[in-house]
Design an enzyme around this catalytic site. Sequence first.
Site, short mmCIF file in Angstrom:
data_model
loop_
_atom_site.label_atom_id
_atom_site.label_comp_id
_atom_site.label_asym_id
_atom_site.label_seq_id
_atom_site.Cartn_x
_atom_site.Cartn_y
_atom_site.Cartn_z
N GLU A 133 -3.80 2.84 -4.98
CA GLU A 133 -4.13 3.90 -4.12
C GLU A 133 -5.87 4.01 -4.49
O GLU A 133 -6.30 4.23 -5.37
CB GLU A 133 -3.61 5.32 -4.43
CG GLU A 133 -2.35 5.67 -3.72
CD GLU A 133 -2.04 7.30 -3.90
OE1 GLU A 133 -1.22 7.71 -3.32
OE2 GLU A 133 -2.66 7.87 -5.04
N CYS A 134 -6.49 4.10 -3.28
CA CYS A 134 -7.98 4.28 -3.13
C CYS A 134 -8.77 3.25 -4.37
O CYS A 134 -8.89 2.11 -3.88
CB CYS A 134 -8.36 5.77 -3.87
SG CYS A 134 -9.89 6.26 -2.89
N GLY A 135 -9.05 3.72 -5.66
CA GLY A 135 -9.61 2.97 -6.41
C GLY A 135 -8.77 1.74 -6.93
O GLY A 135 -9.18 0.77 -7.27
N SER A 170 -3.99 1.08 -0.02
CA SER A 170 -4.70 1.80 0.75
C SER A 170 -5.63 2.86 0.09
O SER A 170 -5.42 3.00 -0.95
CB SER A 170 -3.64 2.39 1.68
OG SER A 170 -4.54 3.40 2.57
#
EC number: 6.3.5.9
Length: 440
Positions: free
Chosen positions: A328-330, A429
Amino acid sequence: MTARALIIGAPRSGSGKTSVTIGLLRAFARRGVRVRGVKTGPDYIDPGFHEAATGTPGLNLDSWAMEPALLRHLAIGQASGAELLLIESAMGLFDGIRSEANRTGAASDLARLFGIPVLLVLDVSGQSQTAAAVAYGFAHYDPQVRIAGCILNRAGSERHRALCTDALRDIGLPVLGTVLRDPTLILPERHLGLVQASEHPEMEAHIDRLADAMEASLDLDAILAAAQPFDVPAGSAEKAMDPPGQRIALAQDAAFTFLYPHLARHWRSSGAELVPFSPLANEAPPGDCDVCWLPGGYPELHAGRLAAAENFRSGLARFAECRPVHGECGGYMVLGETLEDAEGVTHRMTGLLSHGTSFAKRKMNLGYRQATLLSDCCLGRHGETIRGHEFHYARVVSPGTDQPLADIADGLGKYIGPSGSRRNRVTGSFFHAIARGVRR
């Protein structure tokens, strides 16, 4: 004993809600009150400060992402064994998106749904009697949201305090204390908000300083009396995010920090085990786990160390050959081929997905998201919609060749486009998952 609850709200971000909340949490804990904190909206940093202040886990309640039954379930769990819940509002008290009733994401939704009164924090720097006009608007804007009293923050002098207090009392709103202007009470910030509690070099001393200020400045007895019994109907965890596996290898260090407390709590209560490992310490995900989760965080600040972590990269690649890996993200940035840091230096990442990201060419992305999954994955089944949000400055500069993970819409349902990546058992994502939505 039924817990009592109070919302700490304000007209806007930057009014001092977080400092007041943290200080009150520690001040009440010092008194022996079993107090717990809650943060409204998609904020994964402040719950860490709440936990540091009380020694008990924090919680997020998001009225847009979480259906009312899930809100009740999580809130009742947080209130269990507590005497006082202090619920810190995100942004301004009424700030949310246009959505169905009490599903806007604003803290005022919780005030209506649960009948919780609001303690309004007013930053009175640069004004005096005008503070009463602002508070009058809050007191009359929505008859279902009750303002129990006000705290004056950043007053410049005793005369300043008296001018504001008299004006507020004239409109029938009690002032439960005044915090004088003090730069040492401000928490440090960076690009995604506050520096996290685990990273603050003198966190305990700072929290104690905040508590000292609240004890000296506020009427704690009156604040406790303003809280109302928290007695709500039973909820349901039906729309909670199911654990992605039985034994979850969870990346956990200064580069990977953004896992919502309610997710970890629900996964554990569902029988899953979270097994932490540190990519920055060059650790690979444990081989006896059946899924690996790379949460968000600040990989852009540690890109060089991650690039040099050969054991982490090779171990993650071996893990992904037969078991799911999600970022997720990072975490998504680290799953890509490359990451460009703020200085423009490009670092090799794990390459399990083919995209490249940059923090040098930054652009803020912020908002609620509805992700409709395009295949079965760690987040859910094909066709299921997951509610969550994005908040990042990095962006994809090389899209790669992988299939998209989901179709993304904003909080109002406006279609944005395909998002994220999936290749074999690896998915990722920029989207942070909060709760399950519906199947289309």
